[in-house]
Design a protein around this motif. Structure first.
Motif, short mmCIF file in Angstrom:
data_model
loop_
_atom_site.label_atom_id
_atom_site.label_comp_id
_atom_site.label_asym_id
_atom_site.label_seq_id
_atom_site.Cartn_x
_atom_site.Cartn_y
_atom_site.Cartn_z
N ALA C 168 0.95 -1.07 -0.10
CA ALA C 168 0.21 -0.10 0.23
C ALA C 168 0.98 1.05 0.03
O ALA C 168 0.65 2.04 -0.56
CB ALA C 168 -0.96 0.01 1.43
N ALA C 171 2.21 1.71 -3.50
CA ALA C 171 1.05 2.07 -4.27
C ALA C 171 0.94 3.45 -4.05
O ALA C 171 0.89 4.30 -5.18
CB ALA C 171 -0.13 1.10 -4.16
N GLU C 177 -3.93 8.96 -5.42
CA GLU C 177 -5.45 8.88 -5.52
C GLU C 177 -5.83 7.47 -5.73
O GLU C 177 -7.15 7.08 -5.24
CB GLU C 177 -5.89 9.70 -6.46
N VAL C 178 -5.30 6.62 -6.60
CA VAL C 178 -5.79 5.49 -7.18
C VAL C 178 -5.52 4.61 -5.94
O VAL C 178 -6.34 3.92 -5.54
CB VAL C 178 -5.09 4.86 -8.25
N ALA C 179 -4.29 4.68 -5.03
CA ALA C 179 -4.37 3.85 -3.95
C ALA C 179 -5.70 4.11 -3.16
O ALA C 179 -6.04 3.23 -2.35
CB ALA C 179 -3.07 4.11 -3.05
N GLN C 180 -5.96 5.40 -2.74
CA GLN C 180 -7.23 5.71 -2.08
C GLN C 180 -8.15 4.91 -2.58
O GLN C 180 -9.20 4.45 -2.10
CB GLN C 180 -7.14 7.25 -2.33
N LEU C 181 -8.45 5.02 -3.98
CA LEU C 181 -9.83 4.44 -4.72
C LEU C 181 -9.85 2.96 -4.45
O LEU C 181 -10.81 2.31 -4.35
CB LEU C 181 -9.49 4.80 -6.24
N MET C 182 -8.61 2.41 -4.26
CA MET C 182 -8.72 0.94 -3.73
C MET C 182 -8.80 0.66 -2.43
O MET C 182 -8.61 -0.69 -2.10
CB MET C 182 -7.17 0.15 -4.23
N GLY C 183 -8.90 1.47 -1.63
CA GLY C 183 -9.34 1.35 -0.22
C GLY C 183 -8.10 1.61 0.66
O GLY C 183 -8.31 1.21 1.99
N VAL C 184 -7.26 2.02 0.38
CA VAL C 184 -5.99 2.37 1.28
C VAL C 184 -6.20 3.64 1.92
O VAL C 184 -6.78 4.76 1.59
CB VAL C 184 -4.63 2.72 0.53
N ASN C 185 -6.46 3.46 3.25
CA ASN C 185 -6.41 4.94 4.04
C ASN C 185 -5.30 5.73 3.95
O ASN C 185 -4.29 5.51 4.81
CB ASN C 185 -6.87 4.42 5.61
#
Lengths: 337, 237, 286
Positions: C168, C171, C177-185
């Motif tokens: 994470a 990523a 932003e994409v990391a965030q979209l994948m559920g990373v806080n």
């Protein structure tokens, strides 16, 4: 844009106020104590230091951590020229400035293609290398440094006048530079490097000129400072503290503004003098203040006031419509999820 | 209320002083495909950002499975089964294809199902299995899009927002990807398509919304809307 | 000849330590894209905390790591979350200034509490060495610090490759932003990275303290080493850092061998400058 320098009633009033301030500043030695004169002298030097760092970091996008290179060169040039060659002090300041300028041209060819943090590190490391070189060089007194014999007996007021003139010059240069074609190029570069390039701005030359101007005047300030100190020593002359001071002044006052560094310099010198009575913790407090200002008033004191009330004392900036992130609005909307 | 999987009411979203979305409302039922159509800058991507929690809406409410999810951070929404596929096949370029896909199963719930989900993605996009150990940044545009879609599917989602999925891709690749979307929709996934391509969107979706200058200016059944009608709304004629 | 071999061995062993000094900086530059000018000061802070722990509890510097590492991790986490995260979107200057400010504050706090006297974490192991031949002796502590450095790097490498959390972080470095979209806080991800960065600096600080004297102002010389390792190895490259540490250690020791002890620093600076000018992307990136 160019014509509004002296047009309009408020601008004329501002101009008159400015003249009064300058005259008042020149009168300081006639009424002030030795300490007052020294205080104002330091303020002037730090205004110049701040303006020149701001020219690089605030306008040309070159976050330099190596302004101490030129401070040291200025101090040592003065010492060498006056001690070994009997060159008059004034001429020594100018020659020191020219030497610094020459060095900045050389450094520009090596360092200007670097970006952001690489440039910052390279300038700092250059200064660190100069410490090692000067500390091991017998000609300049190695680690002990040199006494500038010719300044013995020179009144503080003389150095103050020099410093005041230099401070005024740095302000005038920054104001006029930014209103010139070079300034337009700078703003284009700061907004967008590659777009500026394609629209015909010669980025290298623009940045080179900024480096040259900044190095010359910073070196003169270094020379003046060591005239007042008499003793120039490598660890202090090439210390990063110089750049920290410049940065502090600019960031506290307001980066990318002309009046910000003036306010910043006054605050810095005042805090430095006032806090010195607390000995060790003075630097701690200074550091904490810098951090707090950046966190809570990131545009500096003047920048924040300007944003709130929409006025500018020494305008040299061309405003553009930008959002809070610094990106043009269209760009933000264009970038999808 | 509860027959909608997701319902957005009167959403406003701002960048500084600029109001990118002004009172947009839409809804989607379970198993549906809807499209949100608009030109570049119409505010549709901002609307999606407000829905999936990347930015906080300045006004309005979003409901998901009847629950108010306005302003809930993205990572919580992903756990609830709502996920977005960013535009232009935005992958993690320096990570391998496999690691990209694994990042899709980041939530605790999805981690347990990781191996099955991976098998399914490889079934959908066999090429990704071949390139599993390559850096995702080295793939072609179409393959990157596959990674982005596969990665979203790894999260065991119920609702997927596809943002500008066809942007910059060759027509044959777009066709394949649209076929895949239709297939996963048939398997039960609810789909929001954000598109600029009017014709294609109308063809694939059940219902369509047209956005212009931050507002929804036209909505309706995709079969009943004519291309002309949509294009007029699209350009604000 | 023996002296040269001795220098070479020493350079190689220094390399592991240098890698440990630089890895945290490289991490933060690669992931958060900020230059931590207080990295060296955090390292020295680690040395001092270890000093306090060892002298109050009477344990060895190695054992003190059990306390020093978590404490420094927390400091890094808090600094990132309460200060640096707030100004990340505003360009390079604010983060430079804040880390500069931290550097000043740390240095002067140390000066205030510990005076400017030289300190060290010497223990019985410091003086031991392995004799290979008459002229060649390997100080045990150099060997240990090298091993510790290599182990730190290997653990970090595995962490980024094998764990969800490590992935994470990577990523987020690639596309936040994409990391965030994948559920990373993402709120905590930078704090985590800074915590790890500062913790590795502290480990290096303890090793450094066992080999050399340290002062409140020692930080800047370690910052230079960290910079050098980062620049030579390429930003954010875990294993590149290891090789870079090795090369830089060798360069410095050889500089000292051929041009005298005072040339050690200068050789380092020159290597770093030459790298910055000709290969700023690092030796190993394409």
């Amino acid at each position: 844009m160019k014509t509004n320098l002296l047009s309009g009633r408020s601008t004329i009033l501002k101009f008159i106020a400015l003249i009064i301030v300058i005259v008042a500043l020149f009168s300081v030695p006639s009424w002030g104590s030795q300490y007052t004169v020294m205080f104002f002298m330091l303020v002037c030097m730090y205004i110049g230091l701040g303006q020149m760092w701001n020219l690089l970091a605030g306008y040309a996008g070159l976050v330099s951590l190596g302004q101490q290179i030129y401070i040291g060169i200025g101090g040592y040039a003065l010492a060498v020229l006056s001690n070994y060659y009997g060159v008059p002090l004034f001429l020594g300041l100018i020659i020191g400035g020219l030497v610094a300028m020459l060095i900045s041209v050389g450094l520009s060819y090596l360092l200007l293609r670097m970006k952001g943090m690489y440039f910052a590190v390279a300038t700092w490391i250059t200064a660190e290398a100069l410490i090692v070189i000067f500390a091991g060089w017998n000609y300049v007194g190695s680690g002990n440094g040199m006494f500038i014999k010719a300044v013995r007996g020179m009144p503080t007021s003389t150095i103050y006048y020099y410093s005041l003139v230099v401070a005024i010059i740095t302000v005038i240069i920054v104001v006029f530079l930014l209103r010139s074609k070079l300034g337009l190029g700078l703003i284009a570069i700061r907004d967008n490097d590659s777009a500026a390039e394609t629209s015909g701005v010669n980025i290298f030359k623009t940045k080179l000129y900024c480096m040259m101007i900044s190095s010359f005047l910073t070196s003169v300030i270094g020379g003046l400072f060591y005239m007042s100190q008499v003793w120039v020593q490598p660890y202090a002359a090439f210390a990063i503290n110089w750049t920290i001071a410049g940065m502090f002044i600019v960031v506290i006052g307001g980066i990318g503004t002309v009046s910000g560094p003036i306010l910043g310099a006054i605050i810095y010198v005042f805090l430095n003098q006032y806090l010195s009575q607390f000995g060790g913790i003075s630097m701690i407090i200074l550091g904490i203040i810098a951090i707090l200002v950046i966190l809570f008033a990131s545009k500096g004191i003047l920048g924040t006031i300007q944003d709130k009330f929409g006025f500018e004392i020494l305008s040299a900036r061309r405003h553009s419509d930008r959002t809070f992130t610094g990106k043009p609005i269209e760009e933000l909307e264009g970038s999808n999820l | 209320m509860s027959d909608y999987l997701l319902k957005a009411e009167d959403i406003n979203a701002k960048y500084g002083d600029f109001q990118a979305v002004q009172g947009a409302s839409f809804d989607i039922k379970k198993g549906e495909i809807i499209s949100v159509i608009g030109t570049n800058g119409a505010g549709k991507s901002t609307l999606m950002k407000a829905i999936v929690g990347i930015m906080k809406p300045s006004g309005g409410k979003v409901y998901y499975k009847g629950e108010d999810i306005t302003g809930i951070p993205t990572h919580k929404l992903v756990e609830m089964g709502l996920i977005a596929v960013p535009e232009g096949g935005r992958v993690f370029p320096r990570m391998s294809v496999l690691d990209n896909l694994i990042m899709g199963s980041y939530t605790p719930k999805a981690r347990k199902e990781r191996n099955q989900a991976l098998e399914r993605v490889y079934e959908l996009f066999p090429i990704l299995k071949e390139k599993a150990n390559q850096a995702a940044g080295s793939l072609s545009g179409g393959q990157r899009q596959m990674v982005a879609i596969g990665r979203a599917l790894m999260s065991e989602p119920e609702l997927v927002c596809f943002d500008e999925i066809s942007l910059g891709l060759a027509p044959t690749v777009i066709k394949d990807i649209y076929a895949t979307i239709r297939q996963i929709n048939k398997e039960g996934l609810t789909v929001i398509l954000v598109e600029q391509d009017v014709k294609r969107s109308l063809k694939i979706s059940d219902r369509s919304y047209v956005m212009l200058k931050g507002k929804i200016v036209l909505e309706g059944n995709s079969q009943e809307l004519t291309e002309d009608e949509v294009k007029k709304a699209y350009f604000g004629l | 000849m023996d002296a040269l071999i001795q220098s070479l061995i020493q350079g190689v062993l220094l390399g592991g330590l240098y890698a440990a000094i630089g890895i945290g900086m490289s991490l933060i530059f690669g992931i958060v894209k900020l230059t931590n000018l207080a990295h060296g000061d955090f390292l020295v802070l680690g040395s001092y905390i270890s000093l306090v722990v060892t002298s109050t509890l009477g344990i060895s510097p190695f054992l003190s790591l059990i306390i020093v590492v978590p404490v420094m991790f927390c400091i890094g986490f808090v600094v990132q979350n309460t200060m640096l995260n707030k100004v990340l979107s505003k360009g390079a200057e604010p983060t430079l200034m804040i880390t500069f400010g931290l550097s000043i504050v740390i240095q002067n706090l140390l000066l205030y509490f510990f005076t400017a006297d030289a300190r060290n974490l010497h223990s019985s192991i410091t003086l031991k060495s392995i004799t290979i031949s008459d002229g060649i002796r390997i100080p045990v502590i150099y060997l240990i610090s090298c091993v510790v450095g290599v182990v730190v790097i290997l653990i970090l490498g595995a962490y980024f490759k094998k764990t969800y959390q490590g992935k994470a972080i990577m990523a987020a470095a690639d596309d936040l932003e994409v990391a965030q979209l994948m559920g990373v806080n993402i709120k905590n991800i930078y704090g985590l990275a800074m915590g790890i960065s500062i913790a590795t600096a502290a480990i290096a600080g303890v090793m450094v303290g066992m080999i050399y004297n340290f002062y409140p102002t020692s930080g800047s010389s370690y910052l230079v080493i960290a910079f050098a390792v980062v620049v030579i190895g390429g930003m954010g490259s875990t294993y590149g850092t290891l090789v870079a540490g090795l090369l830089f250690g060798l360069a410095q020791v050889l500089g000292a061998h051929f041009f005298g002890a005072q040339a050690q620093l200068l050789t380092g600076y020159i290597v770093l400058l030459v790298m910055l000018i000709f290969r700023p992307q690092g030796l190993f990136s394409k």
